[in-house]
Design a protein around this motif. Structure first.
Motif, PDB file in Angstrom:
ATOM      1  N   SER A 180       0.839  -1.195   0.000  1.00  0.00           N
ATOM      2  CA  SER A 180       0.000   0.000   0.000  1.00  0.00           C
ATOM      3  C   SER A 180       0.878   1.251   0.000  1.00  0.00           C
ATOM      4  O   SER A 180       1.768   1.372  -0.835  1.00  0.00           O
ATOM      5  CB  SER A 180      -0.970  -0.038   1.195  1.00  0.00           C
ATOM      6  OG  SER A 180      -1.943   0.975   1.092  1.00  0.00           O
ATOM      7  N   GLU A 194     -13.468  -8.448  -0.604  1.00  0.00           N
ATOM      8  CA  GLU A 194     -13.332  -7.049  -0.197  1.00  0.00           C
ATOM      9  C   GLU A 194     -12.018  -6.854   0.539  1.00  0.00           C
ATOM     10  O   GLU A 194     -11.367  -7.807   0.973  1.00  0.00           O
ATOM     11  CB  GLU A 194     -14.488  -6.634   0.717  1.00  0.00           C
ATOM     12  CG  GLU A 194     -15.856  -6.676   0.051  1.00  0.00           C
ATOM     13  CD  GLU A 194     -16.964  -6.326   1.025  1.00  0.00           C
ATOM     14  OE1 GLU A 194     -16.713  -6.378   2.259  1.00  0.00           O
ATOM     15  OE2 GLU A 194     -18.073  -5.996   0.570  1.00  0.00           O
ATOM     16  N   GLU A 195     -11.645  -5.575   0.700  1.00  0.00           N
ATOM     17  CA  GLU A 195     -10.507  -5.268   1.555  1.00  0.00           C
ATOM     18  C   GLU A 195     -10.791  -5.746   2.974  1.00  0.00           C
ATOM     19  O   GLU A 195     -11.944  -5.833   3.410  1.00  0.00           O
ATOM     20  CB  GLU A 195     -10.251  -3.751   1.601  1.00  0.00           C
ATOM     21  CG  GLU A 195      -9.612  -3.180   0.368  1.00  0.00           C
ATOM     22  CD  GLU A 195      -9.206  -1.741   0.596  1.00  0.00           C
ATOM     23  OE1 GLU A 195      -8.189  -1.506   1.278  1.00  0.00           O
ATOM     24  OE2 GLU A 195      -9.902  -0.842   0.086  1.00  0.00           O
ATOM     25  N   GLU A 251      -0.874  -2.552  -8.388  1.00  0.00           N
ATOM     26  CA  GLU A 251      -2.224  -2.828  -7.885  1.00  0.00           C
ATOM     27  C   GLU A 251      -2.899  -1.494  -7.622  1.00  0.00           C
ATOM     28  O   GLU A 251      -2.246  -0.503  -7.300  1.00  0.00           O
ATOM     29  CB  GLU A 251      -2.180  -3.701  -6.627  1.00  0.00           C
ATOM     30  CG  GLU A 251      -1.366  -3.152  -5.483  1.00  0.00           C
ATOM     31  CD  GLU A 251      -2.179  -2.519  -4.376  1.00  0.00           C
ATOM     32  OE1 GLU A 251      -3.423  -2.560  -4.449  1.00  0.00           O
ATOM     33  OE2 GLU A 251      -1.571  -1.983  -3.441  1.00  0.00           O
ATOM     34  N   VAL A 264      -5.872   0.681  -5.628  1.00  0.00           N
ATOM     35  CA  VAL A 264      -6.698   0.616  -4.430  1.00  0.00           C
ATOM     36  C   VAL A 264      -7.896   1.560  -4.487  1.00  0.00           C
ATOM     37  O   VAL A 264      -8.974   1.205  -4.023  1.00  0.00           O
ATOM     38  CB  VAL A 264      -5.859   0.885  -3.155  1.00  0.00           C
ATOM     39  CG1 VAL A 264      -5.153   2.218  -3.197  1.00  0.00           C
ATOM     40  CG2 VAL A 264      -6.721   0.808  -1.904  1.00  0.00           C
ATOM     41  N   GLU A 265      -7.759   2.750  -5.062  1.00  0.00           N
ATOM     42  CA  GLU A 265      -8.843   3.727  -4.978  1.00  0.00           C
ATOM     43  C   GLU A 265      -9.268   4.322  -6.314  1.00  0.00           C
ATOM     44  O   GLU A 265     -10.345   4.900  -6.405  1.00  0.00           O
ATOM     45  CB  GLU A 265      -8.441   4.876  -4.046  1.00  0.00           C
ATOM     46  CG  GLU A 265      -8.316   4.487  -2.585  1.00  0.00           C
ATOM     47  CD  GLU A 265      -7.922   5.656  -1.700  1.00  0.00           C
ATOM     48  OE1 GLU A 265      -7.359   6.645  -2.227  1.00  0.00           O
ATOM     49  OE2 GLU A 265      -8.181   5.593  -0.482  1.00  0.00           O
ATOM     50  N   ARG A 292      -5.509  -7.583  -8.319  1.00  0.00           N
ATOM     51  CA  ARG A 292      -6.947  -7.347  -8.243  1.00  0.00           C
ATOM     52  C   ARG A 292      -7.211  -5.915  -7.778  1.00  0.00           C
ATOM     53  O   ARG A 292      -6.584  -5.426  -6.843  1.00  0.00           O
ATOM     54  CB  ARG A 292      -7.599  -8.330  -7.271  1.00  0.00           C
ATOM     55  CG  ARG A 292      -7.630  -9.776  -7.765  1.00  0.00           C
ATOM     56  CD  ARG A 292      -8.321 -10.677  -6.754  1.00  0.00           C
ATOM     57  NE  ARG A 292      -7.490 -10.900  -5.588  1.00  0.00           N
ATOM     58  CZ  ARG A 292      -6.660 -11.934  -5.419  1.00  0.00           C
ATOM     59  NH1 ARG A 292      -6.541 -12.840  -6.381  1.00  0.00           N
ATOM     60  NH2 ARG A 292      -5.956 -12.071  -4.319  1.00  0.00           N
ATOM     61  N   SER A 293      -8.154  -5.248  -8.407  1.00  0.00           N
ATOM     62  CA  SER A 293      -8.458  -3.862  -8.064  1.00  0.00           C
ATOM     63  C   SER A 293      -9.387  -3.805  -6.858  1.00  0.00           C
ATOM     64  O   SER A 293     -10.375  -4.543  -6.784  1.00  0.00           O
ATOM     65  CB  SER A 293      -9.108  -3.149  -9.241  1.00  0.00           C
ATOM     66  OG  SER A 293      -9.443  -1.815  -8.900  1.00  0.00           O
ATOM     67  N   ALA A 294      -9.064  -2.908  -5.922  1.00  0.00           N
ATOM     68  CA  ALA A 294      -9.915  -2.701  -4.752  1.00  0.00           C
ATOM     69  C   ALA A 294     -10.907  -1.564  -4.956  1.00  0.00           C
ATOM     70  O   ALA A 294     -11.779  -1.334  -4.116  1.00  0.00           O
ATOM     71  CB  ALA A 294      -9.051  -2.413  -3.523  1.00  0.00           C
ATOM     72  N   HIS A 309      -4.588  -5.057  -2.291  1.00  0.00           N
ATOM     73  CA  HIS A 309      -5.532  -4.836  -1.201  1.00  0.00           C
ATOM     74  C   HIS A 309      -6.656  -5.853  -1.116  1.00  0.00           C
ATOM     75  O   HIS A 309      -7.383  -5.875  -0.123  1.00  0.00           O
ATOM     76  CB  HIS A 309      -6.140  -3.423  -1.326  1.00  0.00           C
ATOM     77  CG  HIS A 309      -5.206  -2.330  -0.934  1.00  0.00           C
ATOM     78  ND1 HIS A 309      -4.144  -1.943  -1.719  1.00  0.00           N
ATOM     79  CD2 HIS A 309      -5.167  -1.537   0.179  1.00  0.00           C
ATOM     80  CE1 HIS A 309      -3.494  -0.950  -1.128  1.00  0.00           C
ATOM     81  NE2 HIS A 309      -4.082  -0.697   0.014  1.00  0.00           N
ATOM     82  N   ILE A 310      -6.835  -6.665  -2.155  1.00  0.00           N
ATOM     83  CA  ILE A 310      -7.846  -7.734  -2.104  1.00  0.00           C
ATOM     84  C   ILE A 310      -7.098  -9.033  -1.840  1.00  0.00           C
ATOM     85  O   ILE A 310      -6.517  -9.624  -2.737  1.00  0.00           O
ATOM     86  CB  ILE A 310      -8.651  -7.808  -3.413  1.00  0.00           C
ATOM     87  CG1 ILE A 310      -9.298  -6.462  -3.733  1.00  0.00           C
ATOM     88  CG2 ILE A 310      -9.714  -8.891  -3.327  1.00  0.00           C
ATOM     89  CD1 ILE A 310     -10.288  -5.984  -2.677  1.00  0.00           C
TER      90      ILE A 310
END
Length: 345
Positions: A115, A176-177, A248, A250-251, A280-282, A317-318
């Motif tokens: 992250s 999910e996260e 990756e 996250v937002e 994987r996209s969060a 994040h996933i």
């Protein structure tokens, strides 16, 4: 490039815990304690920093205190690894306060997590020439039992150097996260079947190899073009080995993701690559068929690359996620039945 790998961790080694980005608020101290106890159960000594068990305005402390403590741990020869609890939002405040050139003259130590910690991973590898570990955060390691994908972090940290470490795509992931309960020692809720995919839609096996570099795209896309986000020198020094970029998200929504990837592409980041790995996209995707969605974003920016591009990889994040070492030589093998990443650590 002569990447320096830290020595393997052995019982009795000292692990330092500080929060260079977000700290741990009081209601999650029990989870932090569980994670620290797991380190002790493996035989490690633990030193907690002052910038850890507090959180105010999205950070554990002011930037100077965070930077001073982090530099103290990075330069302390007794400390063998630094394992922040997690990432956050504002590690970028520290960049001008960290002496990456000095660190390049010192013996490396493991800096572990993902992250917002990508903010520090990237220059530690490209400027200081330290191998850094992008993988589970400390708070992820507080479970009473780790899934095999998460558990593999210890194969990297505790094995002899020059070892080939092979990791496998997970069997299932959490949709999910993670949201830690205040005293939970639970692991991840892995319920959705994992399936790495080729961006070109192909299903035949593909293999590529090169030096790994990457991290959280939300961060890396902001570092690009600054003194702390220069891929060009890393690429030049590793031209014979090839480069595997991994990211990756996250937002960022689909349109912002497209802009971030195209910005990197316009700066030459996707030239002459061995391959690309996308976690994987969060972020929330759009559901309206007439709108630009996540897969559209990847295809718009990367769809015509000559290098193979894999997405929905176990990164980020996933959870769960494989542990990737920035600077390590790696071989990626994709098949529909399951994929692997083998690194020389």
């Amino acid at each position: 490039m002569n990447i320096s790998f830290p020595p393997k961790l052995v019982p009795g080694d000292l692990i330092a815990i500080t929060a260079p980005s977000s700290g741990v608020p009081p209601h999650l101290h029990q989870r932090l304690d569980l994670a620290i106890q797991q380190l002790k159960n493996r035989g490690y000594r633990v030193r907690e920093g002052e910038c850890l068990r507090s959180q105010h305005k999205n950070k554990s402390a002011c930037k100077r205190l965070r930077a001073t403590e982090l530099m103290a741990f990075l330069t302390d020869p007794e400390v063998k690894a630094i394992m922040p609890p997690w990432g956050g939002d504002l590690a970028m405040e520290l960049l001008e306060l960290i002496d990456f050139q000095r660190l390049a003259t010192l013996e490396p130590k493991w800096f572990v997590g993902f992250s917002d910690l990508s903010t520090l991973h990237f220059p530690l590898t490209t400027l200081s020439h330290w191998a850094t570990l992008h993988g589970p955060n400390l708070m992820d390691l507080g479970a009473r039992e780790l899934d095999p994908t998460t558990q593999a972090i210890w194969s990297i940290l505790e094995n002899e150097r020059a070892t080939h470490i092979k990791q496998y795509s997970s069997q299932a992931y959490q949709i999910e996260e993670n949201q830690w309960g205040p005293a939970s020692d639970e692991g991840f809720n892995l319920t959705k079947e994992t399936k790495w995919k080729r961006l070109d839609g192909g299903t035949t096996p593909v293999s590529f190899e090169g030096r790994l570099i990457g991290g959280c795209l939300d961060i890396i896309s902001r570092l690009a073009g600054t003194p702390y986000g220069q891929l060009s020198r890393f690429r030049e020094l590793n031209r014979q080995d090839g480069i595997i970029l991994y990211f990756e998200n996250v937002e960022m929504g689909p349109c912002e993701l497209t802009r971030a990837l195209l910005s990197l592409r316009l700066q030459g980041w996707f030239n002459d690559l061995a391959g690309v790995l996308i976690g994987r996209s969060a972020a929330l995707d759009v559901t309206e068929a007439t709108q630009h969605n996540y897969l559209d974003a990847l295809r718009s920016a990367l769809g015509d690359l000559s290098a193979p591009v894999l997405y929905d990889v176990d990164i980020g994040h996933i959870p769960p996620q494989i542990s990737l070492v920035n600077g390590a030589s790696a071989t990626v093998e994709f098949t529909e039945q399951g994929s692997t990443v083998t690194q020389v650590i």
